[in-house]
Design an enzyme around this catalytic site. Sequence first.
Site, PDB file in Angstrom:
ATOM      1  CG  HIS A 205      70.817  54.336  59.242  1.00 22.06           C
ATOM      2  ND1 HIS A 205      70.900  52.962  59.293  1.00 22.06           N
ATOM      3  CD2 HIS A 205      71.562  54.790  60.281  1.00 22.06           C
ATOM      4  CE1 HIS A 205      71.675  52.602  60.313  1.00 22.06           C
ATOM      5  NE2 HIS A 205      72.093  53.696  60.928  1.00 22.06           N
ATOM      6  CB  CYS A 238      78.583  54.693  65.382  1.00 20.03           C
ATOM      7  SG  CYS A 238      80.157  54.511  64.541  1.00 20.03           S
TER       8      CYS A 238
HETATM    9  N1  COA Z   1      87.897  42.685  57.671  1.00 17.28           N
HETATM   10  C1  COA Z   1      88.814  42.181  58.528  1.00 17.28           C
HETATM   11  N2  COA Z   1      90.027  42.697  58.721  1.00 17.28           N
HETATM   12  C2  COA Z   1      90.344  43.794  58.009  1.00 17.28           C
HETATM   13  C3  COA Z   1      89.442  44.388  57.119  1.00 17.28           C
HETATM   14  C4  COA Z   1      88.181  43.797  56.962  1.00 17.28           C
HETATM   15  N3  COA Z   1      87.262  44.301  56.146  1.00 17.28           N
HETATM   16  N4  COA Z   1      90.029  45.449  56.569  1.00 17.28           N
HETATM   17  C5  COA Z   1      91.255  45.539  57.078  1.00 17.28           C
HETATM   18  N5  COA Z   1      91.442  44.538  57.957  1.00 17.28           N
HETATM   19  C6  COA Z   1      92.647  44.273  58.728  1.00 17.28           C
HETATM   20  C7  COA Z   1      93.861  44.116  57.864  1.00 17.28           C
HETATM   21  O1  COA Z   1      93.960  42.785  57.423  1.00 17.28           O
HETATM   22  C8  COA Z   1      94.963  44.522  58.784  1.00 17.28           C
HETATM   23  O2  COA Z   1      95.198  43.480  59.689  1.00 17.28           O
HETATM   24  P1  COA Z   1      96.643  43.240  60.352  1.00 17.28           P
HETATM   25  O3  COA Z   1      96.898  44.440  61.219  1.00 17.28           O
HETATM   26  O4  COA Z   1      96.449  41.985  61.129  1.00 17.28           O
HETATM   27  O5  COA Z   1      97.580  43.139  59.202  1.00 17.28           O
HETATM   28  C9  COA Z   1      94.329  45.662  59.579  1.00 17.28           C
HETATM   29  O6  COA Z   1      92.919  45.420  59.537  1.00 17.28           O
HETATM   30  C10 COA Z   1      94.636  47.027  59.018  1.00 17.28           C
HETATM   31  O7  COA Z   1      94.307  47.069  57.654  1.00 17.28           O
HETATM   32  P2  COA Z   1      94.131  48.411  56.811  1.00 17.28           P
HETATM   33  O8  COA Z   1      93.777  48.078  55.415  1.00 17.28           O
HETATM   34  O9  COA Z   1      95.323  49.302  57.052  1.00 17.28           O
HETATM   35  O10 COA Z   1      92.846  49.028  57.437  1.00 17.28           O
HETATM   36  P3  COA Z   1      92.692  50.296  58.368  1.00 17.28           P
HETATM   37  O11 COA Z   1      93.467  50.122  59.611  1.00 17.28           O
HETATM   38  O12 COA Z   1      92.878  51.527  57.547  1.00 17.28           O
HETATM   39  O13 COA Z   1      91.154  50.156  58.743  1.00 17.28           O
HETATM   40  C11 COA Z   1      88.886  49.605  58.240  1.00 17.28           C
HETATM   41  C12 COA Z   1      90.128  50.313  57.781  1.00 17.28           C
HETATM   42  C13 COA Z   1      87.734  50.089  57.371  1.00 17.28           C
HETATM   43  C14 COA Z   1      89.064  48.114  58.052  1.00 17.28           C
HETATM   44  C15 COA Z   1      88.639  49.853  59.730  1.00 17.28           C
HETATM   45  O14 COA Z   1      88.737  51.218  59.992  1.00 17.28           O
HETATM   46  C16 COA Z   1      87.317  49.332  60.189  1.00 17.28           C
HETATM   47  O15 COA Z   1      87.054  48.149  60.192  1.00 17.28           O
HETATM   48  N6  COA Z   1      86.420  50.197  60.632  1.00 17.28           N
HETATM   49  C17 COA Z   1      85.124  49.747  61.066  1.00 17.28           C
HETATM   50  C18 COA Z   1      84.207  50.870  61.168  1.00 17.28           C
HETATM   51  C19 COA Z   1      82.798  50.388  61.460  1.00 17.28           C
HETATM   52  O16 COA Z   1      82.436  49.257  61.300  1.00 17.28           O
HETATM   53  N7  COA Z   1      81.987  51.336  61.921  1.00 17.28           N
HETATM   54  C20 COA Z   1      80.635  51.098  62.202  1.00 17.28           C
HETATM   55  C21 COA Z   1      79.783  50.935  61.012  1.00 17.28           C
HETATM   56  S1  COA Z   1      79.780  52.291  59.899  1.00 17.28           S
HETATM   57 ZN    ZN Z   2      73.604  53.644  62.323  1.00 17.33          ZN
END
Ligand code: COA
Ligand code: ZN
Length: 298
Positions: A205, A238
């Site tokens: 990738h 990203c």
């Molecule tokens: N889908 C939807 N909501 C989610 C979720 C998911 N997979 N995982 C966590 N959440 C929500 C929780 O329900 C919570 O919601 P609230 O604030 O309304 O209660 C909030 O997010 C925080 O949850 P938590 O478990 O503490 O997660 P976090 O804040 O540590 O975040 C991730 C972890 C992975 C969910 C977050 O960092 C993320 O989505 N990152 C995306 C990165 C990405 O897509 N990058 C590009 C591709 S690699």
């Molecule tokens: Zn990528």
Amino acid sequence: MTRRIDIVEVGPRDGLQNDPANLTTSQKLELIERLTACGVKRMESGSFVSPKAVPKMADSAEVFAGLDRSKPVRHIALALNEKGVRRAVDAKADEINFVLVAGEGFGKRNQGMSPQDSADMLMQCAPLVHEAGIPLSATISVAFGDPYDGDIADGVVGGLAAQAQRAGVGEVGLGDTIGVADPWLVERRLEEVQMYAPDVFLRVHFHDTRNTGLANVAAAVKAGVDVVDASCGGIGGCPFAPQATGNVATEDVVYMLERAGFDTGIDLDEMIRTANWLEGVLGHPIASSLTKAGKFPA
Ligand code: COA
Ligand code: ZN
């Protein structure tokens, strides 16, 4: 016999997650339909992450609900945690691609996890995916360099791949999230993963941030990799990587591979037309070369 290289089209996910344009759900579905008509057989069609973290993927459940399942396409859902895996299972994803992370700095910002946290999370989530009977793959992001911490030490990516193998992951992708790999590093990392995780299939990738994307694809194919991620038009990036740019463009990869005698199963003319259409929908220029220069011989 012609060697087949499979393209995983990542435009609808990696491409759109970071694009300035906001496509509607029906525009995303039209993109997926057009890519299917190009001969794409595996596609990242959405991601089940926090809508606060990545607002552009907030409608992935609706996208999956709207897919035309009569077509022989494997629709991949990205997930990074248990909630994401459960949402992807509910959406009836054909494959779940879990994201591991090779760097501390990027891991913290992208998903609030260290590399080992991400591997532990995979161990926790894998049984859910296996129970649902869904193929499980994993991508190791920033496998060639972290935007905050720099180079990734030898052995880190191999160690993550070994844990993925133990979790029952069938295919591991090495992700160059910020486009810092070079063909020689690609060769070394692939050898490392083959040594640590000999039973997984490999995928690559690449993002073309520093003009090494196609060279890296060539190096991976030469090293025996049969599956390559690419995005139509070369869109993507990203949101958690500064200066991130798009994936290698599908039409450029297909052109290079088919010119060299490989079979990709993709209709190049149709892919160029789709990239041109996408450029119009996004409303800004795209990075691909084939849309500008056309194929050769014409
Ligand atoms: N889908 C939807 N909501 C989610 C979720 C998911 N997979 N995982 C966590 N959440 C929500 C929780 O329900 C919570 O919601 P609230 O604030 O309304 O209660 C909030 O997010 C925080 O949850 P938590 O478990 O503490 O997660 P976090 O804040 O540590 O975040 C991730 C972890 C992975 C969910 C977050 O960092 C993320 O989505 N990152 C995306 C990165 C990405 O897509 N990058 C590009 C591709 S690699
Ligand atoms: Zn990528």
